[in-house]
Design a protein around this motif. Structure first.
Motif, PDB file in Angstrom:
ATOM      1  N   ASP A 290       0.667  -1.138   0.007  1.00  0.00           N
ATOM      2  CA  ASP A 290       0.011  -0.127  -0.091  1.00  0.00           C
ATOM      3  C   ASP A 290       0.725   1.244  -0.098  1.00  0.00           C
ATOM      4  O   ASP A 290       0.206   2.378   0.390  1.00  0.00           O
ATOM      5  CB  ASP A 290      -1.004   0.063   1.245  1.00  0.00           C
ATOM      6  N   ASN A 291       2.127   0.968  -0.641  1.00  0.00           N
ATOM      7  CA  ASN A 291       2.967   2.241  -0.504  1.00  0.00           C
ATOM      8  C   ASN A 291       2.810   2.948  -1.764  1.00  0.00           C
ATOM      9  O   ASN A 291       2.581   2.407  -2.786  1.00  0.00           O
ATOM     10  CB  ASN A 291       4.395   2.123  -0.186  1.00  0.00           C
TER      11      ASN A 291
ATOM     12  N   ASP B  16       4.403   9.894   6.289  1.00  0.00           N
ATOM     13  CA  ASP B  16       3.299   9.301   7.255  1.00  0.00           C
ATOM     14  C   ASP B  16       2.838  10.310   8.132  1.00  0.00           C
ATOM     15  O   ASP B  16       2.530  10.028   9.132  1.00  0.00           O
ATOM     16  CB  ASP B  16       3.990   8.137   7.959  1.00  0.00           C
TER      17      ASP B  16
ATOM     18  N   PHE C  40      -2.431  11.670   6.334  1.00  0.00           N
ATOM     19  CA  PHE C  40      -2.888  10.818   5.187  1.00  0.00           C
ATOM     20  C   PHE C  40      -4.401  11.102   5.027  1.00  0.00           C
ATOM     21  O   PHE C  40      -4.882  12.095   5.517  1.00  0.00           O
ATOM     22  CB  PHE C  40      -3.165   9.192   5.958  1.00  0.00           C
TER      23      PHE C  40
ATOM     24  N   HIS D 114       0.808   6.453   1.577  1.00  0.00           N
ATOM     25  CA  HIS D 114       0.160   5.393   1.864  1.00  0.00           C
ATOM     26  C   HIS D 114      -1.331   5.067   1.274  1.00  0.00           C
ATOM     27  O   HIS D 114      -2.013   6.255   1.601  1.00  0.00           O
ATOM     28  CB  HIS D 114       0.136   4.568   3.420  1.00  0.00           C
ATOM     29  N   GLU D 115      -1.742   3.942   0.803  1.00  0.00           N
ATOM     30  CA  GLU D 115      -3.277   3.888   0.444  1.00  0.00           C
ATOM     31  C   GLU D 115      -4.034   3.427   1.558  1.00  0.00           C
ATOM     32  O   GLU D 115      -4.357   2.344   1.767  1.00  0.00           O
ATOM     33  CB  GLU D 115      -3.206   3.083  -0.693  1.00  0.00           C
ATOM     34  N   TYR D 116      -4.199   4.009   2.363  1.00  0.00           N
ATOM     35  CA  TYR D 116      -4.899   3.898   3.704  1.00  0.00           C
ATOM     36  C   TYR D 116      -6.370   4.257   3.702  1.00  0.00           C
ATOM     37  O   TYR D 116      -7.092   4.216   4.641  1.00  0.00           O
ATOM     38  CB  TYR D 116      -3.936   4.436   5.048  1.00  0.00           C
ATOM     39  N   THR D 117      -6.588   4.945   2.448  1.00  0.00           N
ATOM     40  CA  THR D 117      -7.834   6.133   2.715  1.00  0.00           C
ATOM     41  C   THR D 117      -9.087   5.276   3.013  1.00  0.00           C
ATOM     42  O   THR D 117      -9.921   5.975   4.020  1.00  0.00           O
ATOM     43  CB  THR D 117      -8.120   6.842   1.356  1.00  0.00           C
TER      44      THR D 117
ATOM     45  N   SER E 294      -9.855   2.612   4.865  1.00  0.00           N
ATOM     46  CA  SER E 294      -9.868   2.029   6.075  1.00  0.00           C
ATOM     47  C   SER E 294      -9.949   3.615   7.031  1.00  0.00           C
ATOM     48  O   SER E 294     -10.596   3.346   8.209  1.00  0.00           O
ATOM     49  CB  SER E 294      -8.713   1.325   6.465  1.00  0.00           C
ATOM     50  N   ASN E 295      -9.265   4.436   6.808  1.00  0.00           N
ATOM     51  CA  ASN E 295      -9.182   5.730   7.424  1.00  0.00           C
ATOM     52  C   ASN E 295     -10.571   6.382   7.609  1.00  0.00           C
ATOM     53  O   ASN E 295     -11.139   6.765   8.395  1.00  0.00           O
ATOM     54  CB  ASN E 295      -8.345   6.877   6.974  1.00  0.00           C
TER      55      ASN E 295
END
Length: 249
Positions: free
Chosen positions: A12-13, A123, A126, A161-164, A166-167
């Motif tokens: 996910d980076n 980091d 996000f 990071h592709e955390y969108t 879940s965030n």
């Protein structure tokens, strides 16, 4: 005008690349091979590297990318950095001016880079969230996010990071009635279902939907106080949310 693109690596980076006239600045190359393949396919030459912090998923590609004369900017303690920075500096990269912002919290020496209408936030910030606080304090991380929140609202947010998604699931727990957040979550769900990137975001999107930038909002304060009744100041609200998010599933 710089062209900004993202190269996905690992799970996910992203490596962000800034290109002009076939010259490229790469941000946080955690893996050299995908960047080298991209440079070859685009007929581009690597002109420099920006590093936000020392974690390996942001720096591991440096060993294969470092070469005599290649400027590598970042925190001084990182191996291969030959242009050490502390924050507060100004850089000229591919003809564009960039500001170096000290953003301690995730790590003590974390840096962000702002220029060409974009923020490379590593980091720290996000989309829909923020990084964990590993080395710094909650107060430092809160202040770092406040610093970033003061940038122009149209700024592109290029995090690593592709955390969108879940965030945003956590954000909806905090502000379920926030219509801007609801719209953002629906948009990101469509993008990810189509295997497209959710990034870059914009600072205006984040100010409207990211709870870590909304610690003055009554609904956010109320939820933070359910988790910690002593969360009265914005910094305490932030700390309550960040601790909550650490264990959110």
């Amino acid at each position: 005008m710089l062209k900004i693109s993202a190269i996905p690596i690992f799970t996910d980076n992203y490596i962000w690349v800034l290109e002009q006239n076939h010259k490229v600045i790469a941000v946080d190359p955690g893996d050299a091979a995908p960047l080298q393949a991209w440079l070859s396919a685009q007929h581009c030459t690597l002109a420099g590297i920006l590093i936000t912090h020392h974690h390996a998923d942001h720096t591991a590609g440096l060993a294969d990318l470092a070469q005599d004369g290649l400027p590598i900017y970042g925190p001084a303690a990182i191996r291969y950095i030959n242009r050490p920075l502390l924050g507060g500096e100004s850089l000229t990269l591919l003809g564009e001016n960039f500001r170096v912002l000290a953003t301690p919290g995730h790590t003590l020496d974390h840096l962000c880079y702002y220029g060409a209408g974009a923020l490379f936030s590593g980091d720290t910030l996000f989309s829909g969230g923020c990084g964990r606080v590993f080395e710094g304090s909650m107060a430092q991380m809160y202040q770092s996010l406040q610093t970033l929140s003061q940038l122009p609202s149209q700024t592109l947010v290029c995090c690593t990071h592709e955390y969108t998604m879940s965030n945003l699931q956590f954000a909806l727990t905090i502000e379920p009635e926030n219509t801007a957040l609801q719209s953002r979550a629906a948009e990101v769900a469509q993008l990810r279902a189509a295997e497209q990137f959710s990034l870059p975001s914009t600072l205006s999107i984040e100010l409207a939907s990211n709870p870590f930038l909304r610690c003055n909002e009554p609904a956010v304060i109320k939820m933070a106080q359910q988790h910690n009744p002593n969360a009265n100041s914005p910094a305490q609200v932030f700390a309550s949310l960040r601790e909550w998010k650490n264990n959110f599933r």
